[in-house]
Design a protein around this motif. Structure first.
Motif, PDB file in Angstrom:
ATOM      1  N   ARG A  92      14.897  -8.477   3.736  1.00 35.40           N
ATOM      2  CA  ARG A  92      14.125  -7.846   4.829  1.00 35.40           C
ATOM      3  C   ARG A  92      13.459  -6.553   4.344  1.00 35.40           C
ATOM      4  O   ARG A  92      12.308  -6.276   4.659  1.00 35.40           O
ATOM      5  CB  ARG A  92      15.039  -7.524   6.022  1.00 35.40           C
ATOM      6  CG  ARG A  92      15.287  -8.717   6.942  1.00 35.40           C
ATOM      7  CD  ARG A  92      15.764  -8.269   8.318  1.00 35.40           C
ATOM      8  NE  ARG A  92      16.988  -7.471   8.270  1.00 35.40           N
ATOM      9  CZ  ARG A  92      18.216  -7.987   8.224  1.00 35.40           C
ATOM     10  NH1 ARG A  92      18.378  -9.304   8.240  1.00 35.40           N
ATOM     11  NH2 ARG A  92      19.279  -7.206   8.200  1.00 35.40           N
ATOM     12  N   ALA A  93      14.208  -5.764   3.563  1.00 29.33           N
ATOM     13  CA  ALA A  93      13.686  -4.472   3.107  1.00 29.33           C
ATOM     14  C   ALA A  93      12.710  -4.625   1.937  1.00 29.33           C
ATOM     15  O   ALA A  93      11.756  -3.854   1.812  1.00 29.33           O
ATOM     16  CB  ALA A  93      14.847  -3.562   2.705  1.00 29.33           C
ATOM     17  N   PHE A  94      12.980  -5.635   1.089  1.00 26.70           N
ATOM     18  CA  PHE A  94      12.163  -5.835  -0.119  1.00 26.70           C
ATOM     19  C   PHE A  94      11.777  -7.316  -0.207  1.00 26.70           C
ATOM     20  O   PHE A  94      12.360  -8.065  -0.990  1.00 26.70           O
ATOM     21  CB  PHE A  94      12.943  -5.419  -1.377  1.00 26.70           C
ATOM     22  CG  PHE A  94      13.481  -4.017  -1.324  1.00 26.70           C
ATOM     23  CD1 PHE A  94      12.673  -2.927  -1.633  1.00 26.70           C
ATOM     24  CD2 PHE A  94      14.806  -3.778  -0.959  1.00 26.70           C
ATOM     25  CE1 PHE A  94      13.172  -1.629  -1.592  1.00 26.70           C
ATOM     26  CE2 PHE A  94      15.309  -2.488  -0.908  1.00 26.70           C
ATOM     27  CZ  PHE A  94      14.485  -1.415  -1.214  1.00 26.70           C
ATOM     28  N   PRO A 101      12.293   7.100  -5.396  1.00 24.07           N
ATOM     29  CA  PRO A 101      13.583   7.563  -4.863  1.00 24.07           C
ATOM     30  C   PRO A 101      13.855   7.096  -3.431  1.00 24.07           C
ATOM     31  O   PRO A 101      14.993   6.784  -3.079  1.00 24.07           O
ATOM     32  CB  PRO A 101      13.462   9.088  -4.922  1.00 24.07           C
ATOM     33  CG  PRO A 101      12.397   9.371  -5.918  1.00 24.07           C
ATOM     34  CD  PRO A 101      11.453   8.207  -5.860  1.00 24.07           C
ATOM     35  N   GLU A 102      12.784   7.019  -2.609  1.00 24.92           N
ATOM     36  CA  GLU A 102      12.978   6.593  -1.204  1.00 24.92           C
ATOM     37  C   GLU A 102      13.464   5.147  -1.136  1.00 24.92           C
ATOM     38  O   GLU A 102      14.361   4.811  -0.367  1.00 24.92           O
ATOM     39  CB  GLU A 102      11.661   6.736  -0.416  1.00 24.92           C
ATOM     40  CG  GLU A 102      11.252   8.178  -0.161  1.00 24.92           C
ATOM     41  CD  GLU A 102      12.351   8.982   0.551  1.00 24.92           C
ATOM     42  OE1 GLU A 102      12.869   8.501   1.566  1.00 24.92           O
ATOM     43  OE2 GLU A 102      12.691  10.088   0.077  1.00 24.92           O
ATOM     44  N   LYS A 103      12.831   4.295  -1.940  1.00 23.15           N
ATOM     45  CA  LYS A 103      13.217   2.872  -1.927  1.00 23.15           C
ATOM     46  C   LYS A 103      14.609   2.686  -2.522  1.00 23.15           C
ATOM     47  O   LYS A 103      15.373   1.828  -2.065  1.00 23.15           O
ATOM     48  CB  LYS A 103      12.182   2.030  -2.682  1.00 23.15           C
ATOM     49  CG  LYS A 103      10.885   1.887  -1.904  1.00 23.15           C
ATOM     50  CD  LYS A 103       9.969   0.850  -2.502  1.00 23.15           C
ATOM     51  CE  LYS A 103       8.793   0.578  -1.564  1.00 23.15           C
ATOM     52  NZ  LYS A 103       7.849  -0.378  -2.136  1.00 23.15           N
ATOM     53  N   LEU A 132      17.852   0.964  -0.723  1.00 25.72           N
ATOM     54  CA  LEU A 132      18.694  -0.071  -1.334  1.00 25.72           C
ATOM     55  C   LEU A 132      20.165   0.368  -1.339  1.00 25.72           C
ATOM     56  O   LEU A 132      21.058  -0.415  -0.999  1.00 25.72           O
ATOM     57  CB  LEU A 132      18.222  -0.356  -2.770  1.00 25.72           C
ATOM     58  CG  LEU A 132      19.054  -1.371  -3.560  1.00 25.72           C
ATOM     59  CD1 LEU A 132      19.035  -2.734  -2.899  1.00 25.72           C
ATOM     60  CD2 LEU A 132      18.551  -1.472  -4.997  1.00 25.72           C
ATOM     61  N   GLU A 133      20.409   1.626  -1.717  1.00 26.24           N
ATOM     62  CA  GLU A 133      21.784   2.134  -1.749  1.00 26.24           C
ATOM     63  C   GLU A 133      22.407   2.135  -0.355  1.00 26.24           C
ATOM     64  O   GLU A 133      23.598   1.890  -0.192  1.00 26.24           O
ATOM     65  CB  GLU A 133      21.813   3.542  -2.367  1.00 26.24           C
ATOM     66  CG  GLU A 133      21.562   3.509  -3.870  1.00 26.24           C
ATOM     67  CD  GLU A 133      21.488   4.891  -4.504  1.00 26.24           C
ATOM     68  OE1 GLU A 133      21.358   5.890  -3.766  1.00 26.24           O
ATOM     69  OE2 GLU A 133      21.564   4.968  -5.749  1.00 26.24           O
ATOM     70  N   ALA A 134      21.583   2.391   0.661  1.00 29.07           N
ATOM     71  CA  ALA A 134      22.078   2.401   2.047  1.00 29.07           C
ATOM     72  C   ALA A 134      22.496   0.996   2.494  1.00 29.07           C
ATOM     73  O   ALA A 134      23.338   0.840   3.385  1.00 29.07           O
ATOM     74  CB  ALA A 134      20.999   2.950   2.983  1.00 29.07           C
ATOM     75  N   GLU A 170      28.686  -1.808   1.999  1.00 27.77           N
ATOM     76  CA  GLU A 170      29.339  -3.111   1.752  1.00 27.77           C
ATOM     77  C   GLU A 170      30.377  -2.991   0.631  1.00 27.77           C
ATOM     78  O   GLU A 170      31.463  -3.567   0.692  1.00 27.77           O
ATOM     79  CB  GLU A 170      28.298  -4.178   1.394  1.00 27.77           C
ATOM     80  CG  GLU A 170      27.363  -4.556   2.530  1.00 27.77           C
ATOM     81  CD  GLU A 170      28.045  -5.337   3.642  1.00 27.77           C
ATOM     82  OE1 GLU A 170      29.185  -5.815   3.458  1.00 27.77           O
ATOM     83  OE2 GLU A 170      27.431  -5.466   4.716  1.00 27.77           O
ATOM     84  N   VAL A 171      30.021  -2.240  -0.428  1.00 33.60           N
ATOM     85  CA  VAL A 171      30.969  -2.018  -1.530  1.00 33.60           C
ATOM     86  C   VAL A 171      32.184  -1.252  -1.005  1.00 33.60           C
ATOM     87  O   VAL A 171      33.327  -1.572  -1.327  1.00 33.60           O
ATOM     88  CB  VAL A 171      30.310  -1.256  -2.704  1.00 33.60           C
ATOM     89  CG1 VAL A 171      31.347  -0.897  -3.766  1.00 33.60           C
ATOM     90  CG2 VAL A 171      29.203  -2.101  -3.334  1.00 33.60           C
ATOM     91  N   ALA A 172      31.922  -0.255  -0.162  1.00 30.73           N
ATOM     92  CA  ALA A 172      33.018   0.544   0.419  1.00 30.73           C
ATOM     93  C   ALA A 172      33.944  -0.348   1.243  1.00 30.73           C
ATOM     94  O   ALA A 172      35.172  -0.183   1.219  1.00 30.73           O
ATOM     95  CB  ALA A 172      32.439   1.665   1.275  1.00 30.73           C
ATOM     96  N   GLU A 173      33.360  -1.315   1.945  1.00 36.14           N
ATOM     97  CA  GLU A 173      34.167  -2.244   2.761  1.00 36.14           C
ATOM     98  C   GLU A 173      35.039  -3.117   1.866  1.00 36.14           C
ATOM     99  O   GLU A 173      36.228  -3.337   2.149  1.00 36.14           O
ATOM    100  CB  GLU A 173      33.220  -3.116   3.611  1.00 36.14           C
ATOM    101  CG  GLU A 173      33.895  -3.896   4.707  1.00 36.14           C
ATOM    102  CD  GLU A 173      34.847  -3.058   5.557  1.00 36.14           C
ATOM    103  OE1 GLU A 173      36.028  -3.445   5.650  1.00 36.14           O
ATOM    104  OE2 GLU A 173      34.437  -2.020   6.103  1.00 36.14           O
TER     105      GLU A 173
END
Length: 202
Positions: A55-57, A79-81, A85-87, A92-95
């Motif tokens: 959806r984002a890319f 940097p914005e993109k 992506l990191e957001a 998900e990685v944290a979960e």
């Protein structure tokens, strides 16, 4: 209430032998959470990040999951993109990390394998950090032996990483992989023993 596991962060610059040390830790029965492997799983076929990334890319995913080259090109130098992506990926990685912690709540020691610990994530939530290190000449030889690696690429990667000397200075423990495999394995065993021996009984 049982004591929480001791959480050890494992890191090291490219070519230092971090993967080998992670494998030795697993061989000793220590649960190891691999942040890179988690990202690969999330971005692989059927991974939780595929839809939001598409959806984002648009056009950066397919039946095999994320097309890393296309996604890399979409965020490179922007940097914005990259933040976007990191957001998508980081929560998900944290979960997955939370689930891993819950699954291994009774282990005396668990390891988080975090390649960019000093560059990105920091030491938050870790009880100690171990840095895997080797002499610069050996590091260079190992990395340049990798397929597709060039001296230029290697220099670029090094420039983005916190220098090895600084990592060693900031670490609680250092594992040297510039010695024989047996010596490295012995050092890993000694570290595991020292940490687990100092822990309260469960």
């Amino acid at each position: 209430m049982s004591a929480k596991p001791f959480i050890l962060g494992l890191t090291g610059s490219i070519g230092m032998g971090k993967s080998a040390v992670a494998a030795m830790l697993r061989g000793l029965g220590v649960p190891v959470f691999d942040a890179d492997a988690a990202v690969h799983e999330l971005q692989g076929p059927g991974g939780a990040c595929i839809e939001p990334i598409e959806r984002a890319f648009p056009g950066t995913t397919g039946p095999d999951g994320v097309d890393r080259q296309k996604l890399g090109a979409a965020v490179f130098g922007n940097p914005e993109k990259l933040k976007l992506l990191e957001a998508i990926v980081h929560p998900e990685v944290a979960e997955m990390r939370r689930a891993f912690l819950a699954d291994n709540a009774n282990a005396p020691l668990i390891v988080f394998d975090i390649p960019l610990l000093y560059e990105k994530t920091g030491q938050h939530g870790l009880d100690a950090v171990v840095v895997v290190s080797a002499p610069a000449a050996m590091q260079r030889e190992r990395v340049l032996a990798r397929p597709g690696m060039t001296p230029e690429k290697f220099e670029k990667i090094l420039a983005l990483q916190v220098p090895d000397a600084e990592k060693r200075a900031r670490a609680d423990h250092v594992i040297d992989t510039g010695v024989s495999l047996a010596e490295t394995r012995h050092a890993v065993q000694a570290l595991v023993h020292a940490i687990t021996a100092g822990l309260p009984p469960k």
